[in-house]
Enzyme design. Sequence first.
Site, PDB file in Angstrom:
ATOM      1  N   ASP A  21       0.851  -1.196   0.000  1.00 15.94           N
ATOM      2  CA  ASP A  21       0.000   0.000   0.000  1.00 15.94           C
ATOM      3  C   ASP A  21       0.885   1.243   0.000  1.00 15.94           C
ATOM      4  OD1 ASP A  21      -1.839   1.997   0.465  1.00 15.94           O
ATOM      5  OD2 ASP A  21      -2.085   1.513   2.597  1.00 15.94           O
ATOM      6  N   ASN A  23      -0.180   4.511  -0.288  1.00  9.04           N
ATOM      7  CA  ASN A  23      -0.748   5.795   0.147  1.00  9.04           C
ATOM      8  C   ASN A  23      -1.482   5.737   1.489  1.00  9.04           C
ATOM      9  OD1 ASN A  23      -2.927   4.342  -0.650  1.00  9.04           O
ATOM     10  ND2 ASN A  23      -3.841   5.933  -1.929  1.00  9.04           N
ATOM     11  N   ASP A  25      -4.001   4.004   2.691  1.00 10.02           N
ATOM     12  CA  ASP A  25      -5.436   3.776   2.876  1.00 10.02           C
ATOM     13  C   ASP A  25      -5.716   2.324   3.265  1.00 10.02           C
ATOM     14  OD1 ASP A  25      -4.965   2.478   0.528  1.00 10.02           O
ATOM     15  OD2 ASP A  25      -6.485   3.526  -0.655  1.00 10.02           O
ATOM     16  N   ASP A  29      -1.884  -1.267  -3.840  1.00 10.35           N
ATOM     17  CA  ASP A  29      -2.168  -0.514  -5.065  1.00 10.35           C
ATOM     18  C   ASP A  29      -1.038  -0.679  -6.074  1.00 10.35           C
ATOM     19  OD1 ASP A  29      -0.190   1.321  -4.024  1.00 10.35           O
ATOM     20  OD2 ASP A  29      -1.786   2.068  -2.697  1.00 10.35           O
ATOM     21  N   ASP A  98      -5.426 -10.784 -14.981  1.00 11.00           N
ATOM     22  CA  ASP A  98      -6.520 -11.728 -14.830  1.00 11.00           C
ATOM     23  C   ASP A  98      -7.618 -11.345 -15.816  1.00 11.00           C
ATOM     24  OD1 ASP A  98      -8.074 -13.761 -13.278  1.00 11.00           O
ATOM     25  OD2 ASP A  98      -6.585 -13.269 -11.742  1.00 11.00           O
ATOM     26  N   ASP A 199      -9.829 -16.584 -15.681  1.00 14.14           N
ATOM     27  CA  ASP A 199     -10.565 -16.973 -14.490  1.00 14.14           C
ATOM     28  C   ASP A 199     -11.729 -17.896 -14.842  1.00 14.14           C
ATOM     29  OD1 ASP A 199     -11.158 -16.424 -11.578  1.00 14.14           O
ATOM     30  OD2 ASP A 199     -13.069 -15.834 -12.476  1.00 14.14           O
ATOM     31  N   GLU A 279      -7.319 -20.983 -15.557  1.00 12.52           N
ATOM     32  CA  GLU A 279      -7.608 -21.462 -14.211  1.00 12.52           C
ATOM     33  C   GLU A 279      -8.437 -22.738 -14.318  1.00 12.52           C
ATOM     34  OE1 GLU A 279     -10.699 -20.008 -11.894  1.00 12.52           O
ATOM     35  OE2 GLU A 279      -9.837 -20.698 -10.026  1.00 12.52           O
ATOM     36  N   HIS A 336      -4.576 -17.462  -4.202  1.00  9.01           N
ATOM     37  CA  HIS A 336      -5.428 -16.677  -3.312  1.00  9.01           C
ATOM     38  C   HIS A 336      -6.725 -17.401  -2.946  1.00  9.01           C
ATOM     39  CE1 HIS A 336      -6.921 -16.298  -7.299  1.00  9.01           C
ATOM     40  NE2 HIS A 336      -8.048 -15.775  -6.838  1.00  9.01           N
ATOM     41  N   ASP A 337      -6.875 -18.629  -3.409  1.00  4.10           N
ATOM     42  CA  ASP A 337      -8.088 -19.395  -3.090  1.00  4.10           C
ATOM     43  C   ASP A 337      -7.805 -20.591  -2.182  1.00  4.10           C
ATOM     44  OD1 ASP A 337      -9.703 -17.799  -4.773  1.00  4.10           O
ATOM     45  OD2 ASP A 337      -9.249 -19.059  -6.514  1.00  4.10           O
TER      46      ASP A 337
END
Length: 567
Positions: A21, A23, A25, A29, A98, A199, A279, A336-337
């Site tokens: 990150d 910035n 928040d 990013d 993706d 995907d 995928e 990520h799954d």
Amino acid sequence: MSREWWRDAVLYQIYPRSFADSNGDGVGDLPGIIDRLDYLQDLGVDGIWLSPHYPSPQVDVGYDVADYTGVEPEYGTLDDFRTLLAEAHRRRIRVLIDLVVNHSSDRHPWFVESRSSRNNPRRDWYVWHPGRNGGPPNNWLSTFGGPAWTRDDGTGEWYYHFFFAEQPDLNWHNPEVRAAMYDAVRFWLDMGVDGFRLDAIGTVFEDPTLADHDSPLGEADLLRMRLEGPAGRPHDDKRIAAAFLRLFGRQIDQPGVHEVFRELRGVIDEYDDRLLLGETSRIEYQGTGDDELHLVFNFPLLGTDRLTPEWIRANQRLRLGSLPGDAWPCNTLGNHDTPRMTGRFGDGEHDAALAKVHTALVLTLKGTPVLYNGDEVGMTDFLLQDPALFRDGISTWAYRTAIALLGMAPGDAAAGAARLGRDKCRTPMQWAPAPNAGFTPPGAVPWLPVNPNFADGVNVADQERDPGSLLEFTRRVLTTRRRLRPLVAGEYREADGGAADHIAYVRSFDGEEVLVALNTTAASVAARVAVSRQLTVALSSHRAPGERLHPQEVRLAPFEVLVATVG
Ligand code: NOJ
Ligand code: CA
């Protein structure tokens, strides 16, 4: 023709929301990724795959796309994306993005139009049907829980969604949909993107008869199976796989998918040197080896909880034995799954040592390896205790449903939902022993909590200072891989005589051979490797490079990783 780059490449998956990150928040990013490109170059990867970076309501963390040619404002701008591309290319890092073709977000203007009236020109861009007896058109379920149909009150019809209700399936029978998606594909290819990770492509078509599935199982059973299953993925357990197929068989891998791939491949082939990575684990989607997807994932490797030598050998025999033509394999141990590799394939006691064994495995098997961000420092699953912190809708669904349909106590339901959901492997990247693990500035609140084990050495900065760390080990394997051509391009042959306590294989290329031997146990084991010439250590977790070994007298230390040249 020269060998395509992607056969030799090591790919690295970045989950943008959790990577870096810039910035404050609390959300990763594109500028954050740009800042870390030097790190990726030092690590030695050849390409990155970004999980979706498109504008999105983030119901499924970007897998609900609201604009196929834009950038999520939280992540930056199109100019940031162009900078990322240029900066990556300057470092000889390719960039894959993706491509979410099965569905869009329900906020995508296409769907907003489509739902606006039954005779809107875009009505047929999605899958609309009248209900049956006041309910949905049939009994199909969403793989994320609940019915696969949602009623639109405005027009009184039901739309189909294999995933969340906020992810309506596009109608791939409609040539306009295909053309629109191929335009988006060309938009990114024109910009210089090196390819796509496709995907959920097995789900683009459904059985057009809309016949009910004949499974006796309902939502509660689905949840129970998922809670029991290794990773919510049915690869390994034949009983669960069969039950899933009965439930979802009419919704996946229907005729027509090959044709879509051939079309898409045609678009990709208008450009030089681009890659389609699907995928899916289905090798038949590599077509003849030259006309559909370039690569599909060896998902069974990450769908098992038993990464034993026997299991790996059987997996390799099956996968390598079924590749068509010149097709090339692709191996991965996490994304990520799925649960994190460290821990998942551990034994609770020697997880750190086993993480090195498995890192070496995925980087030396025949095929393009794909690493998942954070695995190189041994990040582990972080189970959120508090349902209020869940960000993955699967966990929220599982929590509610476990209480409502399975009668579970809230505490148990929360624990099960945390295990089942995917937040556990999506926590922020652990960069440093600093507040928020260096992911986001001190004082900022990361979108998912940071795993506190960043303070125990599970972070990049600490491991860069420690030659014994997983990160430094991963770098060494990657360096060795680049140095020894057989590890990249070579054929694979078993060389352990079917041993139960270790796995050994030879990669051979152009008359050169490299042996890989991995001890998967905490004991020292005798390995009689099936090669006839002397070995010279190229890399070992336990010995110095250059040491000479007789192939009949190799004694592997506990969890030793040995890579040796032959002859
Ligand atoms: C597969 C993606 O990897 C997963 O994260 C997503 O939820 C589904 N496809 C739906 O897009
Ligand atoms: Ca940010």
